[in-house]
Design an enzyme around this catalytic site. Structure first.
Site, PDB file in Angstrom:
ATOM      1  N   TYR A  28       0.791  -1.226   0.000  1.00  0.00           N
ATOM      2  CA  TYR A  28       0.000   0.000   0.000  1.00  0.00           C
ATOM      3  C   TYR A  28       0.827   1.282   0.000  1.00  0.00           C
ATOM      4  CZ  TYR A  28      -3.640  -3.335   1.117  1.00  0.00           C
ATOM      5  OH  TYR A  28      -4.499  -4.399   1.075  1.00  0.00           O
ATOM      6  N   HIS A 105      -8.765   1.442  -5.941  1.00  0.00           N
ATOM      7  CA  HIS A 105      -7.985   0.517  -5.115  1.00  0.00           C
ATOM      8  C   HIS A 105      -6.514   0.851  -5.303  1.00  0.00           C
ATOM      9  CE1 HIS A 105     -11.427  -1.936  -4.095  1.00  0.00           C
ATOM     10  NE2 HIS A 105     -11.795  -1.815  -5.353  1.00  0.00           N
TER      11      HIS A 105
END
Length: 154
Positions: A28, A105
């Site tokens: 991430y 996302h």
């Protein structure tokens, strides 16, 4: 987009996104939720929109925020986190408010575990941005504004 529609977007971040910057930085990245919110707000402001941001680890809080968006938002940018793959009720809330939705996302969910490949949000979203990292929020914001203002390529 008619002149009387609001120039506000709802930014929704689902469970565990409050841990951005420390949670699995190899997946991430190192940017935080505050960075995401700042980037999204700056991108929206460049086109005369503002952002109301909400993040929760509780599905009902997210649904309540989505329902409230009907009152003063023109569209929704959402990263549902793990609810992407599990929540029919979140999908139904997005569908029920009848606002354009951009699904974003950070990671490429199609290159991850098989259970992440299905999105309950995909069929209600008009914009999909997947795997562009945190920069994907800016892309999703610009593309949603293009849809709202009639400037999308189609």
């Amino acid at each position: 987009m008619s002149a009387n529609l609001p120039r506000r977007l709802l930014l929704v971040n689902g469970p565990n996104l409050n841990l951005l910057g420390t949670r699995e930085p190899d997946v991430y990245g190192s940017q935080t939720l505050a960075d995401v919110e700042q980037l999204t707000a700056a991108t929206a402001a460049a086109s005369g929109f503002d952002i109301r941001a909400v993040q929760s680890n509780h599905e009902g809080v997210l649904i309540d925020a989505i329902h409230a968006a009907r009152q003063d938002c023109a569209g929704i940018i959402i990263n549902p986190g793990g609810l992407t793959h599990t929540s029919v009720v979140l999908r139904d809330a997005l569908s029920a408010v009848a606002l354009p939705v951009a699904e974003v996302h950070i990671s490429n969910v199609q290159e991850r575990e098989a259970f992440r490949h299905h999105s309950y949000v995909a069929d209600v979203a008009v914009v999909h941005v997947i795997g562009e990292g945190v920069a994907g929020y800016a892309s999703a914001t610009r593309r949603l504004i293009e849809v709202l203002t009639g400037q999308a390529d189609g």
